[in-house]
Design a protein around this motif. Structure first.
Motif, PDB file in Angstrom:
ATOM      1  N   GLY A  55      36.762  41.437  40.186  1.00 34.18           N
ATOM      2  CA  GLY A  55      36.988  42.223  41.394  1.00 34.18           C
ATOM      3  C   GLY A  55      38.473  42.340  41.705  1.00 34.18           C
ATOM      4  O   GLY A  55      39.260  41.438  41.416  1.00 34.18           O
ATOM      5  N   ARG A  83      33.067  43.327  35.684  1.00 34.40           N
ATOM      6  CA  ARG A  83      34.518  43.129  35.535  1.00 34.40           C
ATOM      7  C   ARG A  83      34.984  42.271  36.694  1.00 34.40           C
ATOM      8  O   ARG A  83      34.237  42.082  37.662  1.00 34.40           O
ATOM      9  CB  ARG A  83      35.197  44.486  35.610  1.00 34.40           C
ATOM     10  N   GLU A 110      39.404  40.559  44.630  1.00 31.40           N
ATOM     11  CA  GLU A 110      38.802  39.224  44.657  1.00 31.40           C
ATOM     12  C   GLU A 110      39.299  38.248  43.574  1.00 31.40           C
ATOM     13  O   GLU A 110      39.439  37.059  43.830  1.00 31.40           O
ATOM     14  CB  GLU A 110      37.278  39.326  44.565  1.00 31.40           C
ATOM     15  N   TYR A 142      30.091  40.343  38.720  1.00 32.37           N
ATOM     16  CA  TYR A 142      30.869  40.282  39.962  1.00 32.37           C
ATOM     17  C   TYR A 142      29.925  40.937  40.962  1.00 32.37           C
ATOM     18  O   TYR A 142      29.706  42.143  40.940  1.00 32.37           O
ATOM     19  CB  TYR A 142      32.197  40.996  39.764  1.00 32.37           C
ATOM     20  N   GLY A 195      39.505  50.829  48.126  1.00 32.21           N
ATOM     21  CA  GLY A 195      39.287  49.925  46.988  1.00 32.21           C
ATOM     22  C   GLY A 195      39.257  48.463  47.421  1.00 32.21           C
ATOM     23  O   GLY A 195      38.843  47.592  46.656  1.00 32.21           O
TER      24      GLY A 195
END
Ligand code: GLY
Length: 470
Positions: A316, A314, A319, A296, A247
């Motif tokens: 990140g 959405r 991030e 994103y 992820g």
């Protein structure tokens, strides 16, 4: 908090550390006293501590989220949805129509990460130069596997074997196969292709683009997009980008809007491309359906310019954790502006940030199995905040507060530390110091934001540009 602050109720739909960072940014508002209503995947200790009301909805089912909002709608002014699943399933449409509570996330129609094929067609329409070569294999167009195989072979004859094979439907990064990593022959490639095709999803084959990745994010009020500084995600499990995709094991942001291997013009190129996509979707009068973080964008910077790897609708994870802790704007005010349609420029402190995730022993294939103690004690990391103050943030993710009062690691990314510094190296040292002071059977990448990694990116980018010039 002074006695005159306006009280605001906020629903946060939570999955992972990203929501803890959102909750932290809301709680730090100087202009508003925020009461949080959290619909959570599990009893995240950070969220439980900060919430006025906390409910666990393990599958983040839209109907159950809506019931929670309905029961508290008189106290909730607006909601924010962080994870993709409820957004794709239409949480905004359902909550807004049934309860009247305004949601910050795109509507179902504009959750463009719901279909990778639709994204490619959209990009083709408004900025084809940012698309790699691609072809979508629609299930409805082929009568048999041998028919589709002929078509796959034909496309590979055109563009070569160096490709990525992707399911149309979102699979949280899983299911994407890349030549050289997941297959080295056409037969293996087709096995991968078939496993997706037979699981009832259309399949994309895309040219594999070489370059350096950046993540672009922007807030949107439907009328305009307000870009956030670029970040770099580390997707692979192990140091030096070895191992399987995860992820995201961590990320860094420089003390300016672009990354060290780019310059201002590289950043402007990203902004222009995203603006073209926004213009296409928003029309002339704007489009409220795009509210939230509709773009994103994972960019790959090649010698021939920026290519779009994928678009998510959405924030990140990790991030957004590089950005929220250094926002100069009051985040509650930003949220109100997104809802009211008067978003202004987003300002960040000129600071670098590094996010490092600590993950369970069996995450990312570090250990094949782990059956030992899963307790995680964050107190040592919190103690370190005495030294670093606000320059160290600790955001629990896939961990759970249990009846015995202890916190336990679950299966995904457990907790992250965000270091904030004048430069990336300083931020990295703080982030790593935080991770080192977490007690529990966890592991982490050690090279997030490391100078040798960044220097390699700079060199690689220079080589690609030189090669492209011929
Ligand atoms: N950084 C990967 C993701 O948020 O999907």
């Amino acid at each position: 908090m002074d006695g005159e602050s306006e009280k605001v109720g906020v629903l946060v739909i939570s999955y992972g550390s990203r929501a803890a960072a959102v909750i932290d940014a809301l709680s730090r508002s100087e202009d508003y006293k925020v009461c949080l209503y959290v619909a959570d995947k599990q009893r995240n200790p950070f969220n439980v501590k900060h919430a006025e009301k906390h409910v666990v909805i393990p599958d983040l089912d839209v109907g159950k989220i809506c019931e929670f909002v309905e029961a508290n709608k008189n106290e909730i002014d607006f909601g924010i949805c962080c994870p993709e699943k409820p957004i794709i399933e239409g949480v905004r449409d359902v909550v807004e129509s049934k309860t009247g509570v305004a949601m910050i996330c795109p509507t179902k129609r504009y959750a463009i990460e719901g279909s990778k094929a639709s994204q490619r067609y959209l990009i083709e329409k408004c900025c084809a130069e940012a698309n790699p070569e691609f072809k979508v294999f629609h299930r409805t167009e082929y009568a048999s596997v041998s028919e589709v195989k002929g078509s796959v072979w034909g496309f590979l004859d055109e563009i070569g074997n160096e490709v990525a094979v992707k399911p149309d439907k979102p699979t949280a990064g899983k299911g994407v196969g890349v030549w050289g990593d997941h297959f080295t022959s056409r037969e293996q490639l087709f096995d991968h292709f078939s496993s997706i095709f037979e699981s009832d999803s259309d399949v994309l084959i895309e040219e594999k683009v070489e370059g350096e990745e950046s993540s672009f994010q922007a807030f949107c009020d439907g009328k305009r997009i307000s870009a956030l500084p670029d970040t770099r995600d580390y997707k692979r499990a192990f140091d030096s980008d070895m191992g399987p995709n995860t992820g995201g094991m961590g990320s860094y942001k420089d003390n300016k809007d672009w990354l060290p291997f780019l310059d201002k013009s590289g950043r402007e190129e990203e902004e222009k491309l995203v603006q073209k996509i926004f213009n296409e979707l928003s029309g002339n009068g704007g489009n409220e359906g795009l509210r939230g973080v509709p773009f994103y964008v994972a960019f790959m910077h090649t010698g021939e310019g920026a290519k779009i790897l994928e678009i998510n609708s959405r924030p990140g994870d990790p991030e957004i954790l590089n950005v929220l802790p250094v926002l100069k704007n009051d985040f509650v005010d930003v949220c109100f502006r997104m809802i009211e349609g008067n978003l202004s420029r987003i300002e960040c402190e000129e600071k670098a940030t590094v996010v490092t995730y600590a993950v369970p022993m069996d995450y990312g294939g570090y250990r094949r199995i782990y059956g030992g103690d899963k307790r995680v004690d964050l107190s040592g990391a919190y103690m370190l905040q005495k030294k670093y103050g606000d320059n160290l943030r600790i955001y629990p993710g896939s961990m759970e507060l249990r009846e015995d009062g202890a916190t336990y690691a679950l299966s995904s990314r457990t907790v992250c530390t965000v270091g904030i510094g004048e430069n990336i190296e300083e931020a990295r040292e703080i982030s790593l110091a935080g991770v080192r002071n977490i007690d529990g059977a966890l592991w982490n990448r050690g090279d997030i934001g490391a100078s040798y990694y960044i220097e390699r990116s700079i060199k690689r980018m220079e080589e690609l540009r030189t090669k492209a010039k011929g």
